[in-house]
Scaffold this motif. Structure first.
Motif, PDB file in Angstrom:
ATOM      1  N   GLY A   1      36.788  38.833  44.883  1.00  0.00           N
ATOM      2  CA  GLY A   1      36.948  38.664  46.320  1.00  0.00           C
ATOM      3  C   GLY A   1      38.150  37.787  46.595  1.00  0.00           C
ATOM      4  O   GLY A   1      38.253  36.683  46.060  1.00  0.00           O
TER       5      GLY A   1
ATOM      6  N   SER B   1      39.180  41.868  42.859  1.00  0.00           N
ATOM      7  CA  SER B   1      38.488  42.394  44.038  1.00  0.00           C
ATOM      8  C   SER B   1      37.716  43.648  43.636  1.00  0.00           C
ATOM      9  O   SER B   1      37.768  44.085  42.477  1.00  0.00           O
ATOM     10  CB  SER B   1      39.497  42.726  45.148  1.00  0.00           C
ATOM     11  OG  SER B   1      40.208  43.911  44.829  1.00  0.00           O
ATOM     12  N   ILE B   2      37.036  44.259  44.607  1.00  0.00           N
ATOM     13  CA  ILE B   2      36.301  45.486  44.312  1.00  0.00           C
ATOM     14  C   ILE B   2      37.257  46.632  43.985  1.00  0.00           C
ATOM     15  O   ILE B   2      36.837  47.671  43.483  1.00  0.00           O
ATOM     16  CB  ILE B   2      35.364  45.887  45.474  1.00  0.00           C
ATOM     17  CG1 ILE B   2      36.148  46.025  46.784  1.00  0.00           C
ATOM     18  CG2 ILE B   2      34.229  44.887  45.630  1.00  0.00           C
ATOM     19  CD1 ILE B   2      35.329  46.577  47.934  1.00  0.00           C
TER      20      ILE B   2
ATOM     21  N   ALA C   1      32.405  39.114  47.358  1.00  0.00           N
ATOM     22  CA  ALA C   1      32.938  40.433  47.685  1.00  0.00           C
ATOM     23  C   ALA C   1      32.232  41.107  48.856  1.00  0.00           C
ATOM     24  O   ALA C   1      32.723  42.100  49.394  1.00  0.00           O
ATOM     25  CB  ALA C   1      32.865  41.339  46.456  1.00  0.00           C
TER      26      ALA C   1
END
Length: 285
Positions: free
Chosen positions: A166, A190-191, A210
């Protein structure tokens, strides 16, 4: 089985310390002051701001909750920020996110005086944090609370692999800077990161922010890792859950935060703590 980091108890301890500092300031004729600006009627924001206001009042602050309707215009909010910038009884100004689409949140944040930016989001304060400059300046409250957790639970950061999932300006980016400044080796993901589990499995310290329920599974976590779950997600059942599969990840982690009762209480405690810091910096240097 992991030791659970008790954010509620830790927040009580921090608030008790803050109250003692407030009492000392008030003996000098100084009352720390905070204003929270809330726009609209988002239910979660209503709860957060009400909790902040109650806690500040209980600790002996001058606390103002300034509410605007959802259709308020930019000029009205900017005028309120300028009013509190000029108000010598206010040490900290916070604008509750999210804001309605018609408002320019960045312009509002940037209008807050850096020495009253209790959320640590002004570019000047962020720049000082990233440059690891000495001196007094506020930092984002959730990362600050997490650093307090590491300190109170004797988590050694030096040389450790720290992975953050995130990259928000509220959590991920300032968290990475704080960890770097503490000599951890930091990876901000991050995702969207390709093969994220391959990276999280290398983490001695894993911080997940996230906004994705149970994104991190047991197999994604290194044995003995410290796992901090910042996510707060409401399931269809109404239950609150984090970004980490707590039940299973706690089987392999060394330390883990629950949701709720982990990072959340420490964010508010850190906000109170930082407001007192800013009062002390302003009056006592």
């Amino acid at each position: 089985m992991a030791e659970i980091i008790d954010g509620r108890q830790l927040a009580k301890d921090v608030n008790q310390e803050t109250k003692q500092r407030v009492d000392k300031l008030r003996e000098q004729g100084i009352q720390p002051g905070i204003v929270v600006i809330l726009v609209g009627d988002d239910p979660a924001s209503e709860i957060y701001t009400r909790n902040k206001h109650r806690k500040a009042t209980k600790l002996g602050f001058k606390s103002i909750l300034k509410k605007f309707p959802a259709d308020v215009d930019q000029a009205t909010v900017m005028a309120a920020v300028e009013q509190y910038n000029a108000d010598d009884s206010i040490d900290g100004i916070l604008v509750q996110e999210p804001l309605p689409d018609q408002l320019d949140g960045l312009a509002i944040t940037n209008a807050i005086r850096p020495d009253k930016d209790v959320d640590g989001l002004h570019p000047l304060n962020l720049g000082k944090l990233y440059a690891n400059q000495p001196g007094h300046y506020p930092v984002a409250c959730t990362p600050r609370g997490i650093m307090t957790m590491f300190d109170r639970y004797n988590v050694d950061l030096e040389g450790k692999n720290a992975v953050i999932v995130g990259r928000s300006i509220l959590v991920g980016k300032p968290m990475a800077a704080l960890l770097n400044n503490a000599n951890a080796t930091t990876c901000l993901t991050s995702i969207h990161t390709v093969d994220l589990p391959a990276i999280t499995r290398q983490a001695d310290i894993l911080i997940v922010a996230a906004g994705s329920p149970h994104l991190i599974k047991e197999e994604d976590v290194k044995e003995g890792a410290v796992v901090i779950d910042v996510g707060i997600n409401r399931l269809a059942s109404g239950k609150l859950t984090g970004d980490v599969d707590f039940e299973n990840v706690s089987k392999v982690a060394k330390l883990i935060t629950p949701v709720p009762g982990g990072v959340g209480p420490m964010t508010i405690a850190s906000l109170m703590q930082q407001t007192v810091d800013m009062a002390e910096w302003r009056h006592n240097g």
